[in-house]
Write a protein that holds these residues in place. Structure first.
Motif, PDB file in Angstrom:
ATOM      1  N   ALA A 140       0.833  -1.206   0.000  1.00  0.00           N
ATOM      2  CA  ALA A 140       0.000   0.000   0.000  1.00  0.00           C
ATOM      3  C   ALA A 140       0.867   1.256   0.000  1.00  0.00           C
ATOM      4  N   ALA A 141       1.932   1.237   0.806  1.00  0.00           N
ATOM      5  CA  ALA A 141       2.807   2.405   0.900  1.00  0.00           C
ATOM      6  C   ALA A 141       3.460   2.716  -0.435  1.00  0.00           C
ATOM      7  N   ALA A 142       3.777   1.667  -1.197  1.00  0.00           N
ATOM      8  CA  ALA A 142       4.427   1.847  -2.493  1.00  0.00           C
ATOM      9  C   ALA A 142       3.429   2.047  -3.629  1.00  0.00           C
ATOM     10  N   SER A 143       2.135   2.141  -3.295  1.00  0.00           N
ATOM     11  CA  SER A 143       1.060   2.341  -4.291  1.00  0.00           C
ATOM     12  C   SER A 143       1.031   1.211  -5.320  1.00  0.00           C
ATOM     13  N   LEU A 144       1.253  -0.017  -4.863  1.00  0.00           N
ATOM     14  CA  LEU A 144       1.251  -1.176  -5.758  1.00  0.00           C
ATOM     15  C   LEU A 144       0.027  -2.061  -5.570  1.00  0.00           C
ATOM     16  N   ASP A 145      -0.881  -1.655  -4.676  1.00  0.00           N
ATOM     17  CA  ASP A 145      -2.094  -2.436  -4.417  1.00  0.00           C
ATOM     18  C   ASP A 145      -3.238  -1.831  -5.230  1.00  0.00           C
ATOM     19  N   SER A 146      -3.657  -2.542  -6.246  1.00  0.00           N
ATOM     20  CA  SER A 146      -4.704  -2.027  -7.141  1.00  0.00           C
ATOM     21  C   SER A 146      -6.109  -2.315  -6.631  1.00  0.00           C
ATOM     22  N   THR A 147      -6.226  -3.032  -5.502  1.00  0.00           N
ATOM     23  CA  THR A 147      -7.548  -3.403  -4.997  1.00  0.00           C
ATOM     24  C   THR A 147      -8.216  -2.265  -4.224  1.00  0.00           C
ATOM     25  N   LYS A 148      -7.448  -1.243  -3.844  1.00  0.00           N
ATOM     26  CA  LYS A 148      -8.020  -0.152  -3.052  1.00  0.00           C
ATOM     27  C   LYS A 148      -7.246   1.129  -3.331  1.00  0.00           C
ATOM     28  N   ASP A 149      -7.953   2.250  -3.280  1.00  0.00           N
ATOM     29  CA  ASP A 149      -7.323   3.547  -3.481  1.00  0.00           C
ATOM     30  C   ASP A 149      -6.708   4.008  -2.156  1.00  0.00           C
ATOM     31  N   TRP A 150      -5.491   3.549  -1.889  1.00  0.00           N
ATOM     32  CA  TRP A 150      -4.841   3.885  -0.625  1.00  0.00           C
ATOM     33  C   TRP A 150      -4.449   5.360  -0.564  1.00  0.00           C
ATOM     34  N   GLU A 151      -4.338   5.996  -1.729  1.00  0.00           N
ATOM     35  CA  GLU A 151      -3.983   7.419  -1.734  1.00  0.00           C
ATOM     36  C   GLU A 151      -5.057   8.239  -1.023  1.00  0.00           C
ATOM     37  N   GLN A 152      -6.321   7.983  -1.375  1.00  0.00           N
ATOM     38  CA  GLN A 152      -7.403   8.718  -0.735  1.00  0.00           C
ATOM     39  C   GLN A 152      -7.502   8.383   0.749  1.00  0.00           C
ATOM     40  N   SER A 153      -7.332   7.111   1.082  1.00  0.00           N
ATOM     41  CA  SER A 153      -7.375   6.713   2.499  1.00  0.00           C
ATOM     42  C   SER A 153      -6.271   7.405   3.284  1.00  0.00           C
ATOM     43  N   ALA A 154      -5.077   7.486   2.673  1.00  0.00           N
ATOM     44  CA  ALA A 154      -3.954   8.144   3.345  1.00  0.00           C
ATOM     45  C   ALA A 154      -4.211   9.635   3.509  1.00  0.00           C
ATOM     46  N   LEU A 155      -4.754  10.263   2.466  1.00  0.00           N
ATOM     47  CA  LEU A 155      -5.043  11.692   2.551  1.00  0.00           C
ATOM     48  C   LEU A 155      -6.103  11.986   3.603  1.00  0.00           C
ATOM     49  N   GLU A 156      -7.106  11.122   3.709  1.00  0.00           N
ATOM     50  CA  GLU A 156      -8.137  11.298   4.742  1.00  0.00           C
ATOM     51  C   GLU A 156      -7.529  11.163   6.137  1.00  0.00           C
ATOM     52  N   LEU A 157      -6.647  10.181   6.275  1.00  0.00           N
ATOM     53  CA  LEU A 157      -6.001   9.974   7.570  1.00  0.00           C
ATOM     54  C   LEU A 157      -5.096  11.158   7.914  1.00  0.00           C
ATOM     55  N   MET A 158      -4.367  11.638   6.928  1.00  0.00           N
ATOM     56  CA  MET A 158      -3.477  12.778   7.139  1.00  0.00           C
ATOM     57  C   MET A 158      -4.278  14.044   7.424  1.00  0.00           C
ATOM     58  N   ALA A 159      -5.372  14.242   6.690  1.00  0.00           N
ATOM     59  CA  ALA A 159      -6.219  15.422   6.913  1.00  0.00           C
ATOM     60  C   ALA A 159      -6.788  15.414   8.327  1.00  0.00           C
ATOM     61  N   GLY A 160      -7.218  14.224   8.784  1.00  0.00           N
ATOM     62  CA  GLY A 160      -7.741  14.130  10.145  1.00  0.00           C
ATOM     63  C   GLY A 160      -6.677  14.445  11.180  1.00  0.00           C
TER      64      GLY A 160
END
Length: 676
Positions: A591-611
């Protein structure tokens, strides 16, 4: 990755890191010292006062107290150091600590690349732990000095390889503590000697008395307690460090620094120093309590620690070419700090012969000697009346405050950083996001992530995942990394180029506060960017470029954290109420390397960072309001104490503002990224 948990370990690590990295630079291309560099001026240098408003120098020996300890050590160096050089184009500016403290100013216009000081380290009287404790004649054992024995054993133990040592910085920081103990011991010895002089026969006095006399001018020039001439300088403020965290009250640390990383630093350094004091108390009391009160002993140790933290150098110039240990060097430590536009620099100069001697003594393990010269040179032209500034090395505002008791103001632009929580304080496993705002929650679904037993494994997993992701990205996208290096690593401080975590103190979550009403620690990622002042005209790189790079650099850690939280949800669901499986760092790395195509981890990370950013901003703003209310409700009647409180309140406000400015800058970038 560094997760600062132990107050003692952090205290020692904090002491050692970056006190002055510039000192380790070698003599490569310094301008030549003038032909008359070894000829001293015919008379002691005059003193000066500097108007902070007009930046002009006014000769005022009478007003500046010619017998002030700072002027005495300066004039002693002029008269008694034939192998050293102090340019007559510079002079002292003696000021109260509340007005910037003593500095050095230009007595005339100074061209660039001018040698202003060349100080022979053997001659000017450095205070060096290894040199004082090596004791080739065995005097420490013969004299039965309990403090010297204790410090020597502590020094030898720290110099020996330790299988349980976690970091090299920790060992170096403990050596710094030994140096503080030596200074306290010598200061107490000097106080007793000056109040009741011992025999002048050098063969009959102890090693501590002998060294306290040799270093007397330097000890007197430092803001140390107790002061044997306190009455003589009663009209001047010789308070050691009114803004140093060791001298704040407990209430000031708790209220004025609430929510900041600086509060974590302050609590740790105070706790660490307290533990050191407890270990040293028996030896110091045995050696000094017959002639000195316990209060004076305590003050001596505290003031020695603050002096070492704010004034010591890495001693690559003495015994160890690897730079182990610390020492104090007179005169140079009177140069104040400017991280943006320093006008002087320094380097350590050793001749080839001296370097060979250093290497030989290091290999043989014999008595080391302080070799070489510290050479201070002007970087640019310096106008008459301007103060000389060196750069102490970049550190975050909270670290500068922890060591030096001030926060640099931004003149044009400078790097600064903030702490952003990796995880929410309370994680609602039943929610789709980490920071749920729902009030209709079942306490059974809430996980307290301010408990180390809960967040500890997650942080370790994030660390492993980010490291693996970096290796993956380095192999697969080498060209991309090279293209981005101009912003990410060109002038970015090292601490901002790596995965760095601090644990920040904060109140307990509301739903557990009644059962566990204790301050907790929250793991936060250090994220840094370059800030510009409001009137800055710098256009070399737009500030938004730095903010975007800061967010991009942090996203792998938040993608890994988001993956960990998702695994917690999935594991709880799959376990059917039984003990869930631990999170897998391998999934987090993908997920950290953006190699997981099953989920948009970028948006999840941005939501977590925004919070996390939103949570920190709310915490700091709320703490600022509480601090102002507390100051209004708790006036201080004593004039000096009130001045010190106002200085501390101002420094706390500066620390908080530095972090808030970073968070507000990053919040805007994160918001834009989430909407794209």
């Amino acid at each position: 990755m560094k997760l600062f948990e132990s107050g003692v370990v952090l205290f020692f690590m904090f002491c050692a890191v970056n006190v002055c990295d510039a000192f380790h630079a070698r003599f490569d291309s310094l301008p030549k010292i003038p032909p008359k560099a070894r000829q001293r001026s015919s008379s002691p240098l005059s003193l000066s006062t500097t108007s902070t408003n007009e930046n002009k120098t006014v000769s005022s020996e009478e007003d500046c107290a010619p017998n002030h300890p700072h002027s005495k050590i300066w004039n002693d160096a002029v008269r008694n150091s034939p192998e050293s050089f102090i340019s007559p184009s510079i002079q002292l500016s003696i000021r109260d600590p509340s007005d910037g403290g003593t500095g050095i100013v230009a007595a005339e216009d100074i061209p660039a690349d001018t040698v202003l000081m060349s100080l022979n380290l053997q001659e000017v009287g450095v205070i060096d732990a290894s040199l004082l404790l090596c004791d080739p004649d065995g005097r420490i054992d013969k004299e039965n000095d309990t403090v010297m024995k204790m410090l020597r054993e502590m020094w030898k133990k720290e110099l020996s390889p330790s299988p349980n040592s976690t970091t090299e910085n920790t060992q170096e920081g403990k050596r710094l503590a030994v140096l503080a103990g030596l200074i306290a011991h010598l200061q107490l010895t000097r106080y007793k000697d000056m109040m009741n002089p011992s025999s002048d026969d050098s063969e009959s006095v102890s090693l501590a008395v002998e060294q306290s006399r040799r270093l007397g001018s330097f000890l007197d020039a430092m803001p140390l307690l107790p002061q044997h001439e306190a009455a003589k300088f009663a009209h001047q403020s010789r308070h050691p460090f009114p803004t140093h965290f060791l001298y704040w009250t407990d209430d000031e640390v708790q209220v004025l620094l609430e929510g900041t990383v600086a509060q974590t630093k302050a609590r740790e350094i105070r706790a660490g120093t307290g533990l050191v004091l407890r270990g040293w108390s028996e030896s110091f009391l045995k050696e000094h309590s017959a002639a000195v009160t316990q209060t004076k002993i305590l003050n001596a140790i505290f003031s020695a620690f603050t002096s070492v933290l704010s004034r010591s150098f890495g001693d690559a110039a003495g015994r160890d070419l690897d730079g182990n240990g610390r020492m104090l060097v007179p005169l140079v430590d009177m140069l104040n700090h400017d991280g943006e536009d320093p006008n002087v620099s320094w380097k350590w100069h050793v001749t080839e012969e001296e370097e060979m001697e250093l290497r030989k003594s290091n290999d043989d393990g014999k008595n080391w000697e302080t070799k070489g010269d510290i050479v201070v040179t002007s970087i640019d032209e310096i106008k008459k009346g301007d103060e000389l500034f060196k750069c102490y090395g970049w550190r975050p505002a909270w670290d500068i405050a922890s060591s030096y008791g001030f926060v640099p103001r931004i003149k044009k632009e400078q790097w600064e950083c903030a702490a952003i929580p990796l995880f929410p304080a309370v994680f609602d496993i039943g929610s789709s996001t980490g920071y749920s705002t729902s009030n209709d929650r079942n306490d059974d679904s809430l996980l307290d992530l301010l408990l180390e037993t809960n967040y500890g494994p997650l942080v370790k997993a994030v660390d492993a995942a980010v490291e693996a992701a970096n290796e993956i990205k380095a192999r697969q996208n080498k060209s991309d990394n090279e293209q981005n290096i101009s912003i990410s690593k060109s002038d970015r401080p090292d601490i901002l180029c790596r995965f760095e975590i601090v644990s920040v103190f904060r109140p307990p979550p509301a739903h557990t506060a009644s059962d566990f009403p204790f301050t907790r620690r929250q793991p936060c990622l250090i994220v840094g960017t370059k800030l510009q002042s409001d009137d800055s005209t710098t256009t070399a790189c737009g500030s938004n470029d730095y903010h975007k790079a800061a967010v991009d650099n942090a996203l792998p850690a938040f993608r890994a954290a988001a993956s960990a939280l998702q695994q917690l949800r999935d594991n709880r669901s799959q376990s059917g109420g039984n003990t869930p499986s631990p999170v897998q760092a391998s999934k987090m790395a993908i997920a950290a390397a953006s190699l997981d195509s099953t989920k948009d981890w970028e948006q999840s990370a941005l939501e977590l960072m925004a919070g996390g950013v939103r949570d920190r901003i709310q915490t700091l703003l709320g703490a600022s309001n509480e601090a102002n209310a507390w100051l209004s409700a708790n006036p201080v009647e004593d004039t000096k104490d009130n001045l010190h409180r106002q200085l501390r309140a101002g420094m706390a406000s500066d620390v908080r503002s530095s972090e808030l400015n970073v968070l507000l800058s990053l919040q805007e970038i994160v918001s834009v990224k989430r909407s794209n």
